[in-house]
Design an enzyme around this catalytic site. Structure first.
Site, PDB file in Angstrom:
ATOM      1  N   LYS A   1      -6.822   3.538   8.352  1.00 57.93           N
ATOM      2  CA  LYS A   1      -5.890   4.567   7.879  1.00 57.93           C
ATOM      3  C   LYS A   1      -6.479   5.969   8.037  1.00 57.93           C
ATOM      4  O   LYS A   1      -5.765   6.920   8.381  1.00 57.93           O
ATOM      5  CB  LYS A   1      -5.530   4.289   6.419  1.00 57.93           C
ATOM      6  CG  LYS A   1      -4.703   3.020   6.240  1.00 57.93           C
ATOM      7  CD  LYS A   1      -4.483   2.679   4.770  1.00 57.93           C
ATOM      8  CE  LYS A   1      -3.660   1.392   4.632  1.00 57.93           C
ATOM      9  NZ  LYS A   1      -3.475   1.000   3.226  1.00 57.93           N
TER      10      LYS A   1
ATOM     11  N   SER B   1       0.798  -1.228   0.000  1.00 57.44           N
ATOM     12  CA  SER B   1       0.000   0.000   0.000  1.00 57.44           C
ATOM     13  C   SER B   1       0.830   1.277   0.000  1.00 57.44           C
ATOM     14  O   SER B   1       0.286   2.364  -0.153  1.00 57.44           O
ATOM     15  CB  SER B   1      -0.951   0.007   1.205  1.00 57.44           C
ATOM     16  OG  SER B   1      -0.228   0.046   2.411  1.00 57.44           O
TER      17      SER B   1
END
EC number: 3.4.21.53
Length: 809
Positions: A759, A716
């Site tokens: 996140k 990511s």
């Protein structure tokens, strides 16, 4: 075969005599014949249930309108005759609707009647005479009056001879039925007192009426006027009745034999007790234990397999020497078998409003998780049970996975049992040890069932993502049977060696991450994610739950300690910056202990703890408000770990213009290293198009991710690494503070990543309010609760060129 009554031979002999052509006894009453002209109209009485046959002599009681008026009119009619028709109604009710009645019935004569006019009640004795057929309804009533055709022609002698084979077949079958069931004898005796078996029409009607055939089958016999066809149908019904009687007799015999053997054993045991009592012999330990085991069995609903196994072991226990090792093994085994709650289930309390109150009381936030659990309970309410689903709660430590399991158990009224499978390496922990081993015991699930004393508890399996494996077996594979609704109804523990039904158990598992859970095991679970809390939620949790809990734990009350919201916020941001609230609770506990000392030192109460007082209670903050790293080649990314979301700074630098290497540091995993090389290759191919200078990416490039002691992995950070390299190539720092996440390909496509909610929470925690997220993750972002998304500016991208334009313009 059941015992025949003593008067059965008399009845059977009577039947045999009739078969040989003997006439009925001298006191038999001949069939009724009305010599005068028959009435063309009859009052109709609708009869619920079975049809009324000619030759039947039955008491009838009628009460209230319109039944009373119908019978009164029949009593006033010529010959006291009326007609009975069976009803079409499915429930067999008597309905005064001509359209709901069959077309053929029986003419009935009132022999005796007792009338109570005040109560509108009539008790009468009715005799069926012959058949009639409705031609037309004169009055729909009530009472109903109809024009009828009578069918009362007697059977001729010639017809009687032709029908003799049929009558003998019927009589022989009836004789067989009498051998199996003596209840039919009284009906046969009553028939012989009024008729004889040489009347085939009466015989057919009588035999049909005594069977347990359905209303439709009996009505079909009633409507069959030719006597030969009628006898054929009656013979068919009688054959069916014979099979039913045989089966009933067999079942009754088996039941009686079982009861007799049980009673025999009971009486022998009672006699043995009395003999021992008279002789002054007290029970030895073995007898007392066996009696105790048998007392337990009386309260249980055992399976056939378990009952047989227990009886075998009890018989074995009765003959073993008490000092032998095998006696101890057998005794412990029987103790376990009889301690399990076979057939004992608690009643589920599937009240959605109550469950919502309990979840809201025990947990702040987690609204989406609560809704998912309420949906699960609502489905169980509609189905009538909540077994069959395996719930997996996934989230960082300290977010309340275990406490949610307890709340669900409270909400549905089930016993709760928790054990951890983290680090478990022995399959026997799940399925038990075989009894041949010294110190053998059942597995955890059987222990849980025994501990909760019900067969349908809520069992929580903690840390299923940390289960291990060794040469002793793979516990994860053993869990496959337990957590499969199609298999766990016959769970076989190695120690118990008897199948136990676990299908009614509600299983809830917990894990910090999904990556380490074996795929076959994960497929059996329904995943519910629990993300971390934002600061405002933590303040509320601390105020409503953690602070009262620590006050009670440390012997304080709210009049002795007051903590301001500012202090709680500072604890969260400076001392307990985590996804969950476990460390936050520890810090509050530390404050409470220091306050307890001050209370005993007679300090002035209440003791107030503000934001500026925390240094004296907790020391210097573990986390300082650090200025974000800025400069050329530095970009902030978003990461997702087992502990929740986190921000990740990535630095890049050109260490020399000579050579052609990419140095990666910061304890990166293989996937992250590959992602960095892909980003580097993409930038080398496209740096000029993106506004950078290719010579800035030549030579030796060093890429570093700070906090080198922490392992990092995953794809990511792809666009974050690419942006750090582009910043280096453009010799331009990021113009504003933002964070990004997304996987990059060699062609510059931006792919989806996981952990979007975690996140976003991590970005909010450090004050970042602008994010770049893959377009493929838009749906995941939309599922983040509104109060968490509030204040964010989010850019969704498909290609890296869009990222470069957003960042550098």
């Amino acid at each position: 075969m059941s015992e025949q009554r003593s008067d059965e031979p008399e009845v059977v002999d009577a039947i045999i005599e009739d078969q040989q052509g003997a006439q009925a006894t001298t006191d038999a009453t001949p069939p009724v014949r009305i010599e005068n002209s028959l009435p063309t109209e009859l009052v109709i009485y609708p009869l619920g249930g079975r049809p009324f046959f000619p030759g039947m002599l039955t008491p009838i009681q009628v009460e209230g309108s319109p039944y009373y008026e119908t019978i009164k009119k029949a009593m006033d009619s010529h010959g006291r005759l009326f007609g009975i028709l069976a009803s079409h109604a499915e429930d067999g009710q008597e309905v005064f609707d001509a359209n709901q009645l069959f077309g053929i019935g029986t003419v009935v004569r009132i022999l005796e009647a007792s009338v109570n006019e005040e109560a509108k009640q009539i008790k009468l004795l009715a005799e069926g005479l012959w058949r009639f057929e409705v031609r037309d309804v004169v009055s729909v009533g009530p009472p109903i009056v109809a024009q009828v055709t009578h069918h009362n022609n007697p059977v001729s002698v010639v017809d009687t001879d032709a029908l003799k084979p049929y009558t003998m077949a019927v009589i022989n079958t009836l004789k067989e039925i009498l051998k199996y069931d003596s209840l039919y004898q009284e009906q046969v005796k009553m028939f012989l007192s009024r008729h004889n078996f040489s009347e085939p029409d009466r015989l057919a009607d009588f035999v049909a009426s005594m069977t347990s055939s359905s209303r439709e089958e009996l009505q079909e016999v009633l409507e069959t006027l030719p006597i030969m066809a009628r006898l054929e149908k009656v013979l068919t019904l009688l054959k069916k009745e014979l099979e039913v009687v045989k089966l009933q007799n067999k079942i009754q015999r088996q039941v009686e034999e079982g009861i007799a053997e049980h009673q025999r054993q009971f009486f022998l045991r009672e006699q043995l007790k009395e003999i021992q009592k008279e002789l002054g012999i007290t029970k030895d330990d073995r007898t007392a234990e066996i009696d105790r085991f048998r007392e337990r069995l009386e309260k249980l609903t055992l399976s056939e397999e378990a009952e047989q196994k227990i009886e075998e072991e009890l018989d074995k226990l009765a003959i073993l020497e008490t000092g032998s090792s095998e006696y101890g093994v057998t005794r412990n085994y029987v103790d376990w078998l009889t301690s399990l709650p076979w057939g004992v289930h608690s009643t589920d309390k599937l009240n959605i409003a109550r469950a919502r109150r309990i979840l809201d009381r025990d947990h702040d936030g987690l609204e989406d998780v609560k809704e998912r659990i309420l949906e699960f309970l609502a489905v169980g309410k509609l189905k009538g049970e909540i077994g069959g689903s395996i719930i997996l709660l996934v989230g960082p430590p300290g977010v309340g996975k275990t406490s949610i399991g307890r709340s669900v158990a409270t909400a549905v009224g089930r016993e709760f049992y928790r054990f951890s499978v983290g680090g478990m390496r022995d399959e026997a922990e799940i399925k038990g040890h075989r009894r041949t081993y010294v110190g053998a015991m059942p597995g955890k699930f059987v222990q849980a069932i025994k501990h909760t004393k019900v067969a349908n508890p809520l069992i929580m399996l903690d840390e299923v993502d940390k289960i291990g494996a060794s040469y002793q077996g793979d516990p994860a594979s053993a869990l496959l049977e337990v957590l499969d609704p199609e298999q766990n109804s016959e769970f076989l523990d190695h120690y118990m060696d008897v199948r136990f039904d676990l299908s009614k158990v509600l299983f809830i598992c917990t894990a910090n991450q999904l990556d380490t859970i074996p795929r076959p095991l994960l497929d059996r679970m329904e995943v519910i994610r629990l993300s971390g809390y934002i600061t405002s939620e933590k303040v509320r949790i601390a105020r409503n739950h953690l602070l009262p809990k620590q006050l009670e734990k440390n012997g304080l009350d709210k009049s002795q300690l007051r903590v301001s919201n500012g202090a709680l916020r500072e604890i969260i941001e400076g001392y307990a910056r985590e996804a969950g609230v476990r460390r936050l609770e520890q810090k509050i506990g530390a404050i409470a202990r220091k306050v307890a000392v001050k209370v005993l030192e007679e300090a002035e109460l209440p003791i107030s703890v503000g934001q500026n007082d925390l240094d004296s209670y907790l020391g210097k903050p573990d986390f300082r408000e650090e200025k974000p790293l800025t400069g050329v080649g530095i970009v902030t990314g978003l990461a997702w770990t087992a502990l929740g979301g986190a921000t990740l700074d990535i630095e890049s630098a050109q260490t020399s213009t000579e050579g052609n290497t990419l140095l990666l540091t910061g304890q990166l995993g293989d996937v992250m290293k590959e992602s960095a090389r892909i980003a580097f290759s993409f930038l080398q191919s496209n740096v000029e198009k993106l506004g950078g200078k290719s010579e800035r990416l030549k030579g030796n490039i060093h890429l570093h991710v700070p906090e080198g002691a922490t392992p990092k992995d995953g794809p990511s950070a792809g666009i974050t690494i690419a942006t750090a390299l582009l910043s280096l190539a453009r010799t331009q720092p990021l113009p504003r503070r933002l964070a990004m996440t997304g996987e990059i390909t060699l062609t510059g496509s931006v792919l989806a990543v996981g952990g979007v909610r975690e996140k976003v929470i991590a970005a909010r925690r450090v004050g970042i309010r602008e994010l770049i997220i893959p377009e493929a993750c838009r749906k995941d972002y939309d599922e983040v609760p509104e109060h968490i998304r509030e204040g964010f500016t989010v850019h969704f991208v498909k290609k890296y060129a869009e990222v470069a334009k957003l960042v550098f313009g």
